[in-house]
Design an enzyme around this catalytic site. Sequence first.
Site, PDB file in Angstrom:
ATOM      1  N   GLY A  10       0.519   7.906   3.760  1.00  0.00           N
ATOM      2  CA  GLY A  10      -0.597   6.974   3.670  1.00  0.00           C
ATOM      3  C   GLY A  10      -0.499   5.928   4.759  1.00  0.00           C
ATOM      4  O   GLY A  10      -1.496   5.561   5.380  1.00  0.00           O
ATOM      5  N   ALA A  11       0.717   5.464   4.990  1.00  0.00           N
ATOM      6  CA  ALA A  11       0.943   4.448   6.003  1.00  0.00           C
ATOM      7  C   ALA A  11       2.425   4.429   6.342  1.00  0.00           C
ATOM      8  O   ALA A  11       3.237   4.967   5.597  1.00  0.00           O
ATOM      9  CB  ALA A  11       0.511   3.080   5.479  1.00  0.00           C
ATOM     10  N   MET A  12       2.744   3.808   7.465  1.00  0.00           N
ATOM     11  CA  MET A  12       4.149   3.755   7.887  1.00  0.00           C
ATOM     12  C   MET A  12       4.429   2.414   8.535  1.00  0.00           C
ATOM     13  O   MET A  12       3.683   1.969   9.407  1.00  0.00           O
ATOM     14  CB  MET A  12       4.430   4.915   8.860  1.00  0.00           C
ATOM     15  CG  MET A  12       5.791   4.843   9.529  1.00  0.00           C
ATOM     16  SD  MET A  12       7.142   4.955   8.318  1.00  0.00           S
ATOM     17  CE  MET A  12       8.421   4.074   9.206  1.00  0.00           C
ATOM     18  N   GLU A  13       5.534   1.800   8.114  1.00  0.00           N
ATOM     19  CA  GLU A  13       5.788   0.406   8.448  1.00  0.00           C
ATOM     20  C   GLU A  13       6.457   0.171   9.798  1.00  0.00           C
ATOM     21  O   GLU A  13       7.148  -0.841   9.954  1.00  0.00           O
ATOM     22  CB  GLU A  13       6.653  -0.216   7.355  1.00  0.00           C
ATOM     23  CG  GLU A  13       8.114   0.278   7.301  1.00  0.00           C
ATOM     24  CD  GLU A  13       8.366   1.406   6.316  1.00  0.00           C
ATOM     25  OE1 GLU A  13       7.393   2.105   5.966  1.00  0.00           O
ATOM     26  OE2 GLU A  13       9.523   1.588   5.900  1.00  0.00           O
ATOM     27  N   ASN A  14       6.301   1.055  10.788  1.00  0.00           N
ATOM     28  CA  ASN A  14       6.907   0.828  12.112  1.00  0.00           C
ATOM     29  C   ASN A  14       6.829  -0.662  12.449  1.00  0.00           C
ATOM     30  O   ASN A  14       5.766  -1.266  12.329  1.00  0.00           O
ATOM     31  CB  ASN A  14       6.151   1.591  13.199  1.00  0.00           C
ATOM     32  CG  ASN A  14       5.897   3.031  12.822  1.00  0.00           C
ATOM     33  OD1 ASN A  14       6.822   3.750  12.533  1.00  0.00           O
ATOM     34  ND2 ASN A  14       4.628   3.418  12.780  1.00  0.00           N
ATOM     35  N   HIS A  25       1.904  -3.836   1.109  1.00  0.00           N
ATOM     36  CA  HIS A  25       3.171  -3.101   0.989  1.00  0.00           C
ATOM     37  C   HIS A  25       3.823  -2.931   2.369  1.00  0.00           C
ATOM     38  O   HIS A  25       4.994  -3.226   2.563  1.00  0.00           O
ATOM     39  CB  HIS A  25       2.874  -1.736   0.355  1.00  0.00           C
ATOM     40  CG  HIS A  25       4.035  -0.793   0.255  1.00  0.00           C
ATOM     41  ND1 HIS A  25       4.622  -0.468  -0.932  1.00  0.00           N
ATOM     42  CD2 HIS A  25       4.716  -0.097   1.209  1.00  0.00           C
ATOM     43  CE1 HIS A  25       5.618   0.380  -0.718  1.00  0.00           C
ATOM     44  NE2 HIS A  25       5.683   0.629   0.579  1.00  0.00           N
ATOM     45  N   GLU A  26       3.035  -2.488   3.325  1.00  0.00           N
ATOM     46  CA  GLU A  26       3.596  -2.241   4.661  1.00  0.00           C
ATOM     47  C   GLU A  26       4.030  -3.539   5.334  1.00  0.00           C
ATOM     48  O   GLU A  26       5.046  -3.573   6.031  1.00  0.00           O
ATOM     49  CB  GLU A  26       2.571  -1.514   5.548  1.00  0.00           C
ATOM     50  CG  GLU A  26       2.118  -0.157   5.019  1.00  0.00           C
ATOM     51  CD  GLU A  26       3.257   0.769   4.680  1.00  0.00           C
ATOM     52  OE1 GLU A  26       4.295   0.712   5.364  1.00  0.00           O
ATOM     53  OE2 GLU A  26       3.129   1.533   3.703  1.00  0.00           O
ATOM     54  N   HIS A  46       7.351  -4.753   4.238  1.00  0.00           N
ATOM     55  CA  HIS A  46       8.453  -4.019   4.884  1.00  0.00           C
ATOM     56  C   HIS A  46       8.864  -4.633   6.218  1.00  0.00           C
ATOM     57  O   HIS A  46       9.968  -4.386   6.688  1.00  0.00           O
ATOM     58  CB  HIS A  46       8.027  -2.575   5.176  1.00  0.00           C
ATOM     59  CG  HIS A  46       8.196  -1.619   4.038  1.00  0.00           C
ATOM     60  ND1 HIS A  46       9.314  -1.590   3.237  1.00  0.00           N
ATOM     61  CD2 HIS A  46       7.400  -0.625   3.588  1.00  0.00           C
ATOM     62  CE1 HIS A  46       9.179  -0.612   2.347  1.00  0.00           C
ATOM     63  NE2 HIS A  46       8.020  -0.017   2.535  1.00  0.00           N
ATOM     64  N   GLU A  70      11.480   0.650  -1.166  1.00  0.00           N
ATOM     65  CA  GLU A  70      10.133   1.075  -1.537  1.00  0.00           C
ATOM     66  C   GLU A  70       9.706   0.446  -2.856  1.00  0.00           C
ATOM     67  O   GLU A  70       8.579  -0.001  -3.013  1.00  0.00           O
ATOM     68  CB  GLU A  70      10.060   2.604  -1.622  1.00  0.00           C
ATOM     69  CG  GLU A  70      10.245   3.299  -0.288  1.00  0.00           C
ATOM     70  CD  GLU A  70       9.341   2.754   0.796  1.00  0.00           C
ATOM     71  OE1 GLU A  70       8.345   2.075   0.495  1.00  0.00           O
ATOM     72  OE2 GLU A  70       9.642   2.990   1.986  1.00  0.00           O
TER      73      GLU A  70
HETATM   74 ZN   LIG Z   1       7.049   1.573   1.813  1.00  0.00          ZN
END
Ligand SMILES: [Zn+2]
Length: 1141
Positions: A289-293, A324-325, A328, A347
Amino acid sequence: MALPLSLETTSAAPALGMTLNKSIIPIHYSLKIIPCPISFTFLGECSIEICIAEPTFDITLNAKELNIQTATARDHLSSTDYSVTATSVRYNIEEETITLEFPELLHVGTSWILDIVYIGLVNDKLNGFYRSAYTDADNNVHQMTTTQFQSTHARRAFPCWDEPSVKATFSLMLVVSQEMTCLSNMSVESTTLLENGMQQVTFLKTPIMATYLLAWMIGDFDYLEAYTSGEFNGEPVLCRLYAPVGLAIHGQYSLDLAVKSVEYFSRLFNIPYPLPKLDLVAVPDFSPGAMENWGLITFRTYALLLDEYGSNERKREIAATVIHEISHQWFGNLVTMDWWSDLWLFEGFATHLAYIVVDELFPDWDVWSEFVKRIQIVLAQDALRTSHPVEVGVANPSEITQIFDEISYMKGASVLRMLSAWLGQNQLLRGIRTFMLKFMWGNATTEDLWVTLAEECKVDVPGFMRQWTRQTGYPVLSITELDESTILVRQTLFLSTGDVREEEDQLLWPVPLALTTADNPTEVRNIMLDSKEMILKVDTTRWYKFNMGQAGFYRVSYPPKTLDLLGQTLLQQRVNEVGHRIETLSAADRMGLLTDAAALVSSGNAPTSSFLTLLKYFEDEENYMVWAELSLRLQELFSVWLEQPEAVIKALKEVQRRLFTKIVKRLGWEFPENEDQATGNLRTLAIRYAGRAGDTEVVNEARRRFRIFMTNRDMTIIPPDLRFPVFEIVLRTTVGVEEYEAVVNYYRETYLPGEKVVALTVLGYGHSLELIRRTLAFAISADVRTQDVLTAVSTLRSSVEGRAELWNFMRHHWDILYERHCDDIRFLDYFVLISVASFSSLERYREVQDFFAHKDRSSYERILATSLEGIRMHILWLERDRQDVENWLRKNGYLVDEQDHGQDQSKSSVSTLSDSIPLSAVNEASPSSATLTSSSNLTLAETTPTSMDIGDFNGENYRPPTCYYNSGLMVALDGLDCSQSSSFEEEPSFSQGAHSPTTTQVSTGTLLTTSSLRSQSRGPSSVSSMSASPNGSPAMPLYYYHSEEHQGDLPQQQHCGHAHSHNPGYIYGQAQTLEEQHRFLNEMPHENQLHQPQARVQSFTEQLQLNSNVVSRTPMTTKSTLTSRGRTLEGDMELLRVNED
Ligand SMILES: [Zn+2]
């Protein structure tokens, strides 16, 4: 619980030998990446500053699908400029490592630099460094490349120590065409224009961080920007939202959220945002869904962009994901897990924190009730024997991938919420602040957090939490009333199959009882149950409730009399004398009553009729969340009962119709301005469920609006929140193809990601055999993006026929599916899940078991075992309560026509022998007893990603149907084809009618490239469709790319699938089934015959030389291995060297 603490280190650390040797440590990576847009390869130069702690002849680091050209180690501080070149490279494909072997001993030192030159693939696998493309509103195709490195895919882009605790700094340089925008974690430091139309973009050095957080992206984007105030984050931070051209305008909502969240977390953690900028990017092809790079968060377009037609549900989902992202960026990126076994902590916390922030930003959203709704998914999953503990040891990449599941995210978040309720939220957040300061820039374990919290709060946090995070499952409290003032509370392991064995019931949890009684409804008694049983003084003649606020991760089984008293409390708490509602039990508590009752009937702790009876207390309920929960519980019942006699189904629908029609009548179809969100959501829900139950008025109104919408594209006739329910109701209640095709056309036509998902998802509700087959064919056609295929088929589970066809489809195509996706666990997992988990008959159980019995199940065995356990649960439930439900329906006047029932007996499941499915059968299907499982939602068999039972949508764990099944793209990947024409370049010449000399080229590698087919529909060509195959069988739709101008341009051999000679106007056929594609691929010349490896590199070199005058070629022969789509090509590769000047 009181101190003292007895702390032991966690056992979740990786076992010896699973990680790389720590006597060599990277300090800094300098990376230069030169992608070749034609060959889908890239040239990489990686200079790594390393410390060597023990003298060594070799260095092992992670690499996957990288072809090493040269590797040299040099001591940059030695007076003689000492360097030594590796003489060989050992590729360990299984462990995803390379070992560089040096002829001389590398001495101990901190000034080594390892220079590696290599070639890698710009793949289409949605991880590592991969390519994507999108078409804008003006039909222009934009190519882009991007990265996704979590968990272990950085090694596909550069050789590295690819472990979260081996942190380093990174400097990145990209050499790409001058038209392209380049993004990475940090801001651009400098851009140098090269003479050949290329540019060299250098980014600022990152802070110390884990490899999986590095990211870059090359493409055409629009953006919006805003600054934080700087009040809590040092100085104002530039936040930008990037999106495919034309879509950034839909990013304002997310951008505002981002700015607010950065401020919020800066204040919460008391640590300024650590990077100079933060970008949020919507990526057209994206697996999670998404990625916290760090500094460059990537999202599915759907998870980030909200157009004016976005529903309230989507607003909530997007808020949860974005926040959420952003959490992180501190909790995960600044402080990082020590090893993947601690993934749950980061998470779970990010998920929990997102709820806290959403609650603060949108207090009227009632997020904690939503939380209760959401955790039902994981409560169901964790009630199966196939579940796993929150803290789980993982070693290899496939195990790591499998823990990105509901247990990590939602059970993790739940036990943290329970801890928060126990400690108090402020205490918990204070402890987190201390933890962040203590471990910033480094790594931490779960135990580190417990110890910090224990010191901060002076309570035995580790003692409380360990049982919740290290034991699988959770308890149910059974209440026995001993007399009018005494009860016995007993905890037992809860299994949804209801067959707990004595040896399994030895587990104990510390359970915060949170008890409230009718004597004092505002007081919550905080009692900890830390033994098997406890006797409490309670007035049993009046109501009492445990788990007030529903923060506890457990279920409660009340005596029937008390459940009835609680139900009556709901009826009595309506309205006070001045018209205000007085809620003795909050919405969360009401949901708790419902869900516990539902779970306890499916496990056999109580008869299903008790749940149906309880529903009467909810008829006047007004809270959306409670209704949403109720609808899901009903849905679960429907799903299991789906194959029961028509009369029974009809009667159950009538139960549902009466509940929801009342709300539709009260709320109507219009959404008044300034209406609160919850009311709007309730209207949407009620229309959907009344329509599903076949309420004539609702169905007719849905059809009326659908017709107007499809005729005039009048967006106002179906308000955004009703788009999904209206489409669904129409497709569920029609057998004609006209409506179905209207939705297909809408899907093709709309440019908005949210609308596309709605249209794609509802196709599976078309329930005639023809439509079901068309949906399956459409899902794998060029019209559907790789990432969305399973979205298109998951709703087929809503009908008996759909389930059967999906299961047939999977079986018939299994070998090809497996071959293509064996290294894509998410795809196989989800495909297995949606194809089998809804079944509820012994026949199907055996079919599933038999089908997989002799297959290699290693990459999906947990989901298979979980699915089988779920089917077993369904069978037991049905067998136990089939008659009970019928009796209840009859007694309450819903089931009257005995004859109907009799006539439909043939449809009834004939599985009645529950004891013929022994417990051991589950284990037979899954001989290896690994402790992993994957996200599943057995209880929500019919839920769809867009209906978004929020549980399906959160951050990286957004797991609708993720896959990369794209009917043609793989061909280009196979080819590594570097000859003069590319799939992209030749398309215009093809569609514009030039009798291109590259025609032959088309036939070899790119005929099936979906993007090429898609783009050919532009200009003078058009897409048309037929609904029957040439041989007249009622088969798949065929989508022909129609070009009147160019009939016959291609040699016959390039055609695939069906014969085209019958349709002279159609020059180009798309393989519609996997068999057709497979056949076509087999008929194609083998890649080795097409292009010798030598030729590939030669042309890549030439390409680079064409594009950049800084490239020269130094031939050198290296024995090496290049892996492409699971195949290994061995050959003499030429060395490519890029001069540094
Ligand atoms: Zn996460």
